[in-house]
Write a protein that holds these residues in place. Structure first.
Motif: not given
Length: 142
Positions: A125-135
């Motif tokens: 769901g809304n758990w994302v790997v911190l250094h891989q999340q793009e905004w």
């Protein structure tokens, strides 16, 4: 068993979510440091943990987790769609984060309860790997 520890060294061994919630609610607002990892809940059997920080956004929190210290760090986001940044001071430096990093108190209880009942967190769901999340679009705010 689970170890619940705050940044000031207060430690408590707990076994159920009510103990976590009681500990959490008793933290005075002045004891939150505006920093990373204000409190940590650790599964003593497998190393799985969640870390909770309250950072200058009213009663909202950042929740991070990993299977064990040193593994990929996941962050729970309220949405994977970027809206705006929130700026606050960490260690005297101004840092900007997507507002989606901040969640309400009920999410803190939800994931602490999940960790205590299951022994781990399901990173979906809304758990994302911190250094891989793009905004997309966030770079325009810097």
């Amino acid at each position: 068993m689970f170890t619940l520890k705050d940044q000031y060294g207060k430690k408590l061994v707990i076994a159920d979510p009510d103990e976590f919630q009681d500990f959490f609610k008793k933290i005075p607002s002045g004891k939150w440091s505006s920093g990373s990892g204000d409190i940590c809940l650790l599964n003593n059997d497998n190393g799985f943990y969640i870390s909770i920080s309250k950072i200058g956004v009213g009663d909202r929190y950042i929740i991070t987790s990993a299977e064990k210290f040193g593994d990929d760090l996941y962050v729970y986001v309220s949405s994977k769609n970027y809206t705006t940044t929130v700026e606050y001071s960490v260690g005297g430096e101004s840092v900007k984060f997507p507002s989606e990093f901040f969640v309400e108190e009920n999410f803190v209880y939800k994931f602490a309860s999940e960790l205590i009942h299951k022994g781990y967190i399901e990173f979906s769901g809304n758990w994302v790997v911190l250094h891989q999340q793009e905004w997309p679009g966030m770079e325009d705010d810097f």
